[in-house]
Write an enzyme that holds these catalytic residues in place. Structure first.
Site, PDB file in Angstrom:
ATOM      1  N   LEU A  40       0.745  -1.386   0.105  1.00  0.00           N
ATOM      2  CA  LEU A  40       0.156  -0.131  -0.008  1.00  0.00           C
ATOM      3  C   LEU A  40       0.718   1.218  -0.065  1.00  0.00           C
ATOM      4  CD1 LEU A  40      -3.004   0.809   0.182  1.00  0.00           C
ATOM      5  CD2 LEU A  40      -2.709   1.018   2.576  1.00  0.00           C
ATOM      6  N   ASN A  41       0.547   2.101  -0.933  1.00  0.00           N
ATOM      7  CA  ASN A  41       1.185   3.483  -1.114  1.00  0.00           C
ATOM      8  C   ASN A  41       0.342   4.630   0.074  1.00  0.00           C
ATOM      9  OD1 ASN A  41       2.382   5.851  -1.639  1.00  0.00           O
ATOM     10  ND2 ASN A  41       2.063   5.771  -4.022  1.00  0.00           N
ATOM     11  N   MET A  42       1.078   4.548   1.046  1.00  0.00           N
ATOM     12  CA  MET A  42       0.545   5.662   2.269  1.00  0.00           C
ATOM     13  C   MET A  42       0.438   6.936   1.810  1.00  0.00           C
ATOM     14  SD  MET A  42      -0.861   3.714   4.810  1.00  0.00           S
ATOM     15  CE  MET A  42      -0.724   5.117   5.999  1.00  0.00           C
ATOM     16  N   ASN A  85       7.109   0.633  13.936  1.00  0.00           N
ATOM     17  CA  ASN A  85       8.393   0.787  14.597  1.00  0.00           C
ATOM     18  C   ASN A  85       9.049   1.891  13.756  1.00  0.00           C
ATOM     19  OD1 ASN A  85       8.854  -1.179  12.823  1.00  0.00           O
ATOM     20  ND2 ASN A  85      10.667  -1.682  13.718  1.00  0.00           N
ATOM     21  N   GLU A 116      20.029  -1.939  17.152  1.00  0.00           N
ATOM     22  CA  GLU A 116      20.376  -3.069  18.208  1.00  0.00           C
ATOM     23  C   GLU A 116      21.249  -2.787  18.805  1.00  0.00           C
ATOM     24  OE1 GLU A 116      20.688  -6.147  20.429  1.00  0.00           O
ATOM     25  OE2 GLU A 116      19.238  -6.202  18.911  1.00  0.00           O
ATOM     26  N   ASP A 153      16.425  -5.512  19.914  1.00  0.00           N
ATOM     27  CA  ASP A 153      15.659  -5.524  18.922  1.00  0.00           C
ATOM     28  C   ASP A 153      14.588  -6.567  19.345  1.00  0.00           C
ATOM     29  OD1 ASP A 153      15.967  -3.792  16.814  1.00  0.00           O
ATOM     30  OD2 ASP A 153      17.511  -4.796  15.909  1.00  0.00           O
ATOM     31  N   GLY A 169      26.094 -13.412  40.200  1.00  0.00           N
ATOM     32  CA  GLY A 169      25.091 -13.690  41.060  1.00  0.00           C
ATOM     33  C   GLY A 169      25.485 -14.522  42.339  1.00  0.00           C
TER      34      GLY A 169
END
Length: 409
Positions: free
Chosen positions: A72-74, A96, A139, A168, A243
């Site tokens: 779709l061409n927005m 995103n 990332e 990511d 830990g």
């Protein structure tokens, strides 16, 4: 058998990794995910890092399974009309893009909510509101600014990126949690809402134990770290667990780059370890017998263990340690993982057919639901479902032909 998210419609405007990892998980769980892409090009990862000419890359196929694709061409008015219908007939919109992109298309949150009051509008951005809000993120930038790089690596070396895509895919998983919470809340309120996750925030959430240690530093050195000195920041500490249960990666035979095994020394595990390595006297020696006694000489403890592991393969060590309930894990290479028969048998690594590139291997769904089994399906070809999706919105074959001619789809 039905799927957990059967009937949930997702309009997927995401690209690259953070967003597609999120929507792929929704698709695996049964949602109808329709990926909206730019005509003629699609998601940029279709062509990135190609291993075969003229077909979708593994980068794309491994992040977009179980989805449908439309183009779709927005930027065209007709495209915006189609998008309006899509929004009116979806439950979740995920994107995103950089900050403000959807707004510039003419669809700010207020407009989207007006079109569909039940819409859940989910977004991933690099950063939350404030100083960094308009900065671009990738990332490793998220790792750098979320606390991961400064605490990963060896003390004498530089900050190091982790191979796990916590910026990511880690953010994508956080977004799934937000979407599912919003869907559940909608069952009582009838209203949709905004869901936003910043990559920096997601990485920091995964690094929370380092913030714990940052505050502990104010009360003195961190004894479970192997570092000899401490400054104002939590240091890089190599392969130390950091830990309550100390651990280290020790070498094994025959000495290849991944011939290591990670061993944890629990209090109850010390005695069987000493017996396995041929030092049973250390099991009762007060200089070694307790965690407190070993804390100042963990390097020597793991050196003793390594003297033994160097005589055996990592698989032999794994079996012998596990026979005594000692936690351990061989360092597995990507080749070993992709060829692992156990992982294939349980669906952790799956082989998927593709109409253009042939079969390829990918990860299976890590979430196992007893009443919603996941079948991994191949990623869609670009615009493969235009007629199917737009036809369901009422567009006739003639209208679809006109939209193609006009470059709208």
């Amino acid at each position: 058998m039905g799927k957990a998210l059967e009937g949930v419609r997702v309009l997927d405007m995401t690209h690259v990794q953070s967003g597609p990892s999120s929507t792929q998980l929704l698709a695996w769980l049964g949602a109808d995910v329709v990926k909206l892409e730019t005509p003629g090009r699609g998601d940029i990862t279709r062509g990135q890092l190609r291993d075969m000419p003229g077909v979708d890359s593994l980068y794309f196929t491994m992040l977009n399974a179980n989805k449908r694709s439309i183009t779709l061409n927005m930027k065209s008015e007709q495209g915006k009309e189609v998008f309006t219908k899509l929004v009116e007939n979806t439950d979740v919109l995920v994107e995103n893009f950089g900050p403000g992109v959807i707004d510039r298309f003419g669809f700010p949150w207020a407009r989207l909510s007006e079109l569909n009051p039940g819409l859940i509008y989910a977004s991933i951005k690099g950063f939350g509101p404030g100083r960094y809000a308009d900065f671009k993120a990738y990332e490793v930038i998220a790792q750098a600014m979320g606390g991961s790089m400064s605490t990963t690596g060896f003390e004498e070396g530089p900050p190091t990126a982790t191979g796990a895509q916590i910026g990511d895919s880690g953010t994508g998983i956080h977004l799934v949690a937000g979407i599912l919470a919003a869907l559940y809340q909608r069952t009582s309120t009838g209203r949709g809402q905004r869901v936003q996750v910043a990559m920096q925030d997601a990485v920091l959430n995964l690094c929370r134990v380092k913030l714990r240690d940052q505050q502990r530093l104010t009360h003195g050195p961190l004894g479970e770290y192997p570092n000899e000195s401490f400054g104002e920041d939590v240091p890089r500490s190599g392969n130390a667990s950091g830990g309550g249960q100390p651990g280290w990666a020790v070498r094994c035979a025959p000495g290849g780059p991944n011939d290591y095994i990670y061993v944890i020394i629990q209090p109850v595990g010390w005695k069987p370890i000493t017996e396995l390595i041929g030092k049973p006297e250390l099991g009762a020696d007060p200089e070694w017998a307790t965690p407190e006694a070993r804390l100042s000489k963990l390097d020597k403890a793991f050196a003793l263990i390594e003297d033994w592991t160097l005589k055996h393969t990592k698989w032999e060590v794994m079996d012998r340690l596990n026979a005594h309930n000692v936690p351990c894990g061989p360092i597995l290479s990507t080749k070993e993982l992709i060829e692992d028969e156990t992982l294939a048998a349980i669906g952790t690594v799956v082989e998927v057919p593709h109409p253009q590139r042939g079969s390829f291997k990918t990860v299976g769904c890590p979430i196992k639901l007893s009443d919603s089994p996941v079948d991994i399906e191949t990623s869609p070809l670009l615009g493969e479902h235009n007629d199917e999706v737009l036809g369901a919105l009422g567009y006739s074959p003639e209208q679809l032909g006109e939209l193609r001619t006009a470059g709208v789809i």
